[in-house]
Design a protein around this motif. Structure first.
Motif, mmCIF file in Angstrom:
data_model
loop_
_atom_site.group_PDB
_atom_site.id
_atom_site.type_symbol
_atom_site.label_atom_id
_atom_site.label_comp_id
_atom_site.label_asym_id
_atom_site.label_seq_id
_atom_site.Cartn_x
_atom_site.Cartn_y
_atom_site.Cartn_z
ATOM 1 N N HIS A 82 0.847 -1.195 0.000
ATOM 2 C CA HIS A 82 0.000 0.000 0.000
ATOM 3 C C HIS A 82 0.883 1.245 0.000
ATOM 4 O O HIS A 82 1.866 1.308 0.731
ATOM 5 C CB HIS A 82 -0.904 -0.015 1.240
ATOM 6 C CG HIS A 82 -1.588 1.294 1.489
ATOM 7 N ND1 HIS A 82 -2.414 1.883 0.552
ATOM 8 C CD2 HIS A 82 -1.563 2.143 2.548
ATOM 9 C CE1 HIS A 82 -2.866 3.039 1.046
ATOM 10 N NE2 HIS A 82 -2.362 3.215 2.255
ATOM 11 N N HIS A 84 1.046 4.602 1.111
ATOM 12 C CA HIS A 84 0.330 5.335 2.149
ATOM 13 C C HIS A 84 0.400 6.847 1.919
ATOM 14 O O HIS A 84 1.484 7.420 1.941
ATOM 15 C CB HIS A 84 0.946 4.940 3.505
ATOM 16 C CG HIS A 84 0.325 5.593 4.683
ATOM 17 N ND1 HIS A 84 -0.356 4.903 5.658
ATOM 18 C CD2 HIS A 84 0.278 6.886 5.057
ATOM 19 C CE1 HIS A 84 -0.786 5.748 6.563
ATOM 20 N NE2 HIS A 84 -0.414 6.956 6.237
ATOM 21 N N HIS A 126 3.884 0.330 2.654
ATOM 22 C CA HIS A 126 3.999 -0.801 3.574
ATOM 23 C C HIS A 126 3.081 -1.934 3.158
ATOM 24 O O HIS A 126 2.128 -1.726 2.417
ATOM 25 C CB HIS A 126 3.688 -0.357 5.014
ATOM 26 C CG HIS A 126 2.315 0.206 5.210
ATOM 27 N ND1 HIS A 126 1.194 -0.571 5.333
ATOM 28 C CD2 HIS A 126 1.885 1.495 5.315
ATOM 29 C CE1 HIS A 126 0.134 0.216 5.523
ATOM 30 N NE2 HIS A 126 0.524 1.473 5.500
ATOM 31 N N HIS A 128 0.125 -4.591 3.422
ATOM 32 C CA HIS A 128 -1.245 -4.385 3.921
ATOM 33 C C HIS A 128 -1.993 -5.701 3.811
ATOM 34 O O HIS A 128 -3.100 -5.765 3.306
ATOM 35 C CB HIS A 128 -1.934 -3.299 3.091
ATOM 36 C CG HIS A 128 -2.908 -2.457 3.866
ATOM 37 N ND1 HIS A 128 -3.993 -2.986 4.504
ATOM 38 C CD2 HIS A 128 -2.949 -1.123 4.096
ATOM 39 C CE1 HIS A 128 -4.674 -1.992 5.084
ATOM 40 N NE2 HIS A 128 -4.053 -0.854 4.860
ATOM 41 N N HIS A 447 -6.666 6.216 9.648
ATOM 42 C CA HIS A 447 -6.098 6.560 8.336
ATOM 43 C C HIS A 447 -7.101 6.255 7.236
ATOM 44 O O HIS A 447 -7.693 5.171 7.213
ATOM 45 C CB HIS A 447 -4.810 5.749 8.118
ATOM 46 C CG HIS A 447 -4.300 5.806 6.720
ATOM 47 N ND1 HIS A 447 -3.894 6.983 6.125
ATOM 48 C CD2 HIS A 447 -4.115 4.841 5.780
ATOM 49 C CE1 HIS A 447 -3.489 6.728 4.885
ATOM 50 N NE2 HIS A 447 -3.616 5.438 4.652
ATOM 51 N N HIS A 449 -7.795 5.828 3.143
ATOM 52 C CA HIS A 449 -7.192 5.615 1.831
ATOM 53 C C HIS A 449 -7.941 6.450 0.783
ATOM 54 O O HIS A 449 -9.122 6.744 0.950
ATOM 55 C CB HIS A 449 -7.305 4.139 1.428
ATOM 56 C CG HIS A 449 -6.452 3.213 2.245
ATOM 57 N ND1 HIS A 449 -5.771 2.156 1.699
ATOM 58 C CD2 HIS A 449 -6.157 3.194 3.566
ATOM 59 C CE1 HIS A 449 -5.102 1.520 2.653
ATOM 60 N NE2 HIS A 449 -5.331 2.124 3.798
ATOM 61 N N HIS A 505 -9.260 2.979 8.612
ATOM 62 C CA HIS A 505 -8.986 2.101 9.747
ATOM 63 C C HIS A 505 -7.994 2.710 10.723
ATOM 64 O O HIS A 505 -7.270 3.649 10.388
ATOM 65 C CB HIS A 505 -8.437 0.763 9.244
ATOM 66 C CG HIS A 505 -7.135 0.892 8.494
ATOM 67 N ND1 HIS A 505 -5.913 0.890 9.114
ATOM 68 C CD2 HIS A 505 -6.885 1.051 7.169
ATOM 69 C CE1 HIS A 505 -4.955 1.020 8.205
ATOM 70 N NE2 HIS A 505 -5.515 1.139 7.009
ATOM 71 N N HIS A 507 -4.571 2.792 12.432
ATOM 72 C CA HIS A 507 -3.277 2.409 11.862
ATOM 73 C C HIS A 507 -2.427 1.585 12.825
ATOM 74 O O HIS A 507 -1.286 1.243 12.530
ATOM 75 C CB HIS A 507 -2.508 3.643 11.387
ATOM 76 C CG HIS A 507 -1.634 3.355 10.205
ATOM 77 N ND1 HIS A 507 -0.299 3.067 10.329
ATOM 78 C CD2 HIS A 507 -1.917 3.269 8.892
ATOM 79 C CE1 HIS A 507 0.206 2.848 9.122
ATOM 80 N NE2 HIS A 507 -0.757 2.957 8.230
HETATM 81 CU CU1 C2O Z 1 -0.796 2.880 6.103
HETATM 82 CU CU2 C2O Z 1 -4.402 1.130 5.351
HETATM 83 O O1 C2O Z 1 -2.582 1.961 5.863
#
Ligand code: C2O
Ligand code: CU
Length: 550
Positions: A82, A84, A126, A128, A447, A449, A505, A507
């Motif tokens: 992902h 981020h 990172h 996920h 966090h 997305h 969600h 983090h």
């Molecule tokens: Cu850095 Cu869904 O996360």
């Protein structure tokens, strides 16, 4: 002379083509694998990329397109990555969230992540899937301003540090512990890492601290030797900081040096000066500091645990003034962080974060307001973090007492998918509450997305509509991560203008793993053709494709 002109016009022409096509393409070929590594001096297993831990840093310019050809060399488990903070406008399938935006990439298979980095700033990437972020699958992603543009802040040089926390117990065992009945908590991390490097069972500051830790016997090439920041006197530097911790909330300080906070999550801030700063998992910042201290010394850079009673020593590295030797240790002890449970201190730092003048402001009203109550519950004896005691209603029971352990501590499983009407303005009120034990309420950095949101305000206790009068609509910061303080609430606003299916969600890795998250789906019908490899499996993608009515 003619040749020079030819070159110049070629250059100008290529600039034109570049901007017409929206920047450069940058290609990366990555292989994810398990490797033996000693992030803190104890050998363990990490998830590395191309033999590196942390993974390679991606550096690009705003408008560039990143191509990462990711091959899974893990043998027995899937993987995704992902990006981020990257909004993935028009490319939701490249968001890298297993079972939400794509299926996990199978062992031996390759997936092409192709997406545009549209906004300058400090980001990271990172794993996920499962708890692969805890296993060490992460790295930095830095986006500079577009070709030909100037940074709005002036500085002479820059550094980049990625913060994380490390357990000696492997991430698979942690997963089993968390989902067993009764749940076994993973405990506090053994070590805090700066750019993947920390020191367990020894301290760089042993000569000046009164702890019993022994001095570290380091050779420069050791995997756990600190990443030294080398500076010249009387210069201004930009320090980029991102936190990808699994659990720890942190406080960062540079001994004797003030920091001017100028960026958060890829958005410019009204600059403010601090001696130390809090940083939660999922957040990123840039600070400017000037090397105006006694140049005959070196100084500590320290990170310390906040919000949980610390059982983990500070993470340390050194600000090394030229021409001092890097091994010349600072003569005084590392900076002392505010007490772990001094939340007033955290709140006052957080309240200083405001958007730079001229930043986009939020729509004045909302179309829909979603209340997400964060509670710790049991489901069939397993400890979980539930949202609204089972998702996905828009609100929780109005008589819920957020200050006490729940009367009914049970919850049920729900799909947790919220369908948002395309282009509407959505408010989310994150409501914290007492966890299972009385008088315990934890920090949760949430966090989102696919978007940045405006942080309209923070408050204490249970949110009531009256508090709306206190919302900051003038200069709220745009961010992708915002914290809820113990027993408090946080109000966010965003526009659902990016067709896709997006995770939202906490983090904190074990919290997410224990259910602390929902999914927002918006404008899915507007998506063009989705690449087949992103639709091969997984309920969510197919379900949404078949059943979307917005
Ligand atoms: Cu850095 Cu869904 O996360
Ligand atoms: Cu949490």
């Amino acid at each position: 002379m003619k040749a020079v002109w030819f070159l110049v016009s070629c250059y100008i022409l290529s600039m034109f083509i570049q901007s017409a096509m929206g920047g450069k393409a940058r290609h990366f070929k990555w292989e994810v694998e398990y490797m033996h590594w000693s992030p803190d001096g104890e050998e363990g297993v990490v998830m590395g990329i191309n033999g590196q831990f942390p993974g390679p840093t991606i550096r690009a310019r705003a408008g560039d397109t990143i191509h990462v050809e990711l091959t899974n060399r893990l043998h027995t488990e899937g993987v995704v990555i992902h990006w981020h903070g990257i909004r993935q406008i028009g490319t939701p399938w490249a968001d890298g969230t297993a079972s939400i935006s794509q299926c996990a990439i199978n062992p031996g298979e390759t997936f092409l992540y192709r997406f545009k980095v549209d906004k300058a700033g400090t980001y990271f990437y990172h794993g996920h899937y499962g708890m692969q972020r805890s296993a060490g699958l992460y790295g930095s992603l830095i986006v500079d301003v577009a070709e030909g543009e100037k940074e709005i802040f002036q500085y002479d040089g820059e550094f980049n540090i990625l913060l994380s926390d490390w357990w000696h117990k492997g991430s698979h065992e942690q997963e089993v512990d968390l989902s067993s009945n009764p749940m076994r908590w993973i405990g506090e991390p053994q070590t805090l890492l700066i750019n993947g490097r920390g020191q367990f069972n020894c301290s760089l500051a042993a000569h000046v601290s009164n702890s019993s830790a022994s001095p570290c016997k380091l050779r420069g090439n050791e995997q756990y030797a600190p990443h030294i920041l080398r500076v010249h006197p009387n210069k201004t530097y930009r320090l980029r900081i991102a936190s990808t911790t699994a659990l720890a909330s942190l406080n960062l300080a540079i001994g004797n040096h003030k920091m001017l906070v100028v960026e958060a999550d890829g958005n410019n801030l009204q600059p403010f000066s601090v001696d130390n700063m809090d940083i939660y998992s999922g957040e990123s910042y840039s600070v400017l500091f000037t090397t105006n201290q006694d140049p005959s010394k070196n100084y500590w850079i320290s990170i310390s645990v906040r919000g949980r009673e610390p059982r983990t020593p500070q993470g340390l590295t050194i600000l090394n003034y030229h021409p001092n030797s890097a091994s010349k240790l600072p003569p005084s002890p590392p900076p002392i962080a505010p007490r772990w449970d001094n939340y007033e201190y955290s709140k006052s730092f957080t309240n200083k974060i405001l958007a730079l003048k001229g930043s986009p402001t939020p729509p004045p009203t909302h179309h829909r307001r979603i209340f997400l109550l964060n509670t710790q519950n049991f489901i069939d004896g397993h400890t979980k973090w539930a949202i609204n005691n089972a998702s996905p209603p828009d609100r929780f029971r109005p008589d819920y007492d957020v200050m006490r352990p729940a009367a009914n501590q049970n919850s049920t499983y729900g799909s947790g998918v919220y369908m948002l009407r395309f282009n509407t303005t959505v408010d989310v009120i994150l409501q914290n509450a007492n966890a299972l034990r009385a008088n315990v309420s934890e920090i949760h950095p949430w966090h989102l997305h696919g978007h940045d949101f405006w942080v309209l305000g923070y408050g204490e206790g249970k949110f009531t509509e009256k508090e709306e009068a206190k919302f900051n609509l003038k200069n709220p910061p745009l961010r992708n991560t915002a914290v809820i303080f113990p027993f408090g609430w946080t109000a966010l606003r965003f526009v659902a203008d990016n067709p896709g299916v997006w995770a939202f969600h906490c983090h904190i890795e074990p919290h997410l793993h224990m259910g602390m998250g929902v999914v927002f789906a918006e404008g899915v019908r507007r998506l063009g053709k989705i690449p087949n490899e992103a639709l091969g499996c997984g309920l969510t993608g197919k379900m949404l494709m078949n059943n979307v009515n917005n």
